[in-house]
Design an enzyme around this catalytic site. Structure first.
Site, PDB file in Angstrom:
ATOM      1  N   CYS A  75      42.576  83.603 167.577  1.00 50.19           N
ATOM      2  CA  CYS A  75      41.483  82.909 168.229  1.00 50.19           C
ATOM      3  C   CYS A  75      40.328  83.776 168.326  1.00 50.19           C
ATOM      4  CB  CYS A  75      42.171  82.578 169.549  1.00 50.19           C
ATOM      5  SG  CYS A  75      42.801  83.835 170.640  1.00 50.19           S
ATOM      6  N   CYS A  87      43.098  89.373 167.147  1.00 46.76           N
ATOM      7  CA  CYS A  87      44.093  88.096 167.137  1.00 46.76           C
ATOM      8  C   CYS A  87      43.145  86.786 166.318  1.00 46.76           C
ATOM      9  CB  CYS A  87      44.415  87.469 168.685  1.00 46.76           C
ATOM     10  SG  CYS A  87      43.026  86.744 169.598  1.00 46.76           S
TER      11      CYS A  87
END
Length: 135
Positions: free
Chosen positions: A48, A46
């Site tokens: 993040c 992902c």
């Protein structure tokens, strides 16, 4: 499951920083039996993880006090290893990316995804350095 060629650079970010890749449940168990302090990063594809978690973790290693053992599992790739690592992070729910810090195999600090999202790599690094100082 993500293709290995896709995640290889993401895995390398932590492996090149000194993290042991834990790809099997047995590897996680052996890692967790090591005495002293340790950290497992539950890595992820992902944004993040790429933008703040991995850079923040790497930056946190620029500190005088560190966990003695560094390990990583990769969510969506090493399913059984991730599941085994998550057994050690109970009662927290599954989260990726996530950062778990242990002392003698006991969880002492856990950074969940919602503590990573919206924070800068510098904020994560500073937070982890404070955790290391308490070990």
């Amino acid at each position: 499951m993500y293709p290995e060629q896709l995640v290889a650079p993401m895995k390398a970010e932590l492996a090149n920083a000194g993290f042991t890749e834990l790809t099997t449940p047995e590897a996680v168990e052996a890692f967790m039996k090591k005495p002293g302090t340790s950290m497992i990063v539950i890595n992820s594809v992902c944004g993040c993880a790429a933008g703040t978690a991995r850079p923040g973790v790497r930056k946190s290693l620029e500190h005088s006090k560190l966990p003695a053992h560094l390990g990583t599992v990769f969510a969506g790739v090493d399913k059984e290893a991730v599941n085994k690592a998550r057994e050690y992070t109970l009662p927290y729910p599954p989260s990726s990316p996530a950062i778990a810090v242990f002392k003698d195999g006991n969880l002492v600090h856990f950074v969940e995804r919602h503590h990573i999202e919206g924070r800068s790599a510098d904020m994560i690094a500073t937070h982890l350095k404070m955790v290391y100082d308490e070990l």
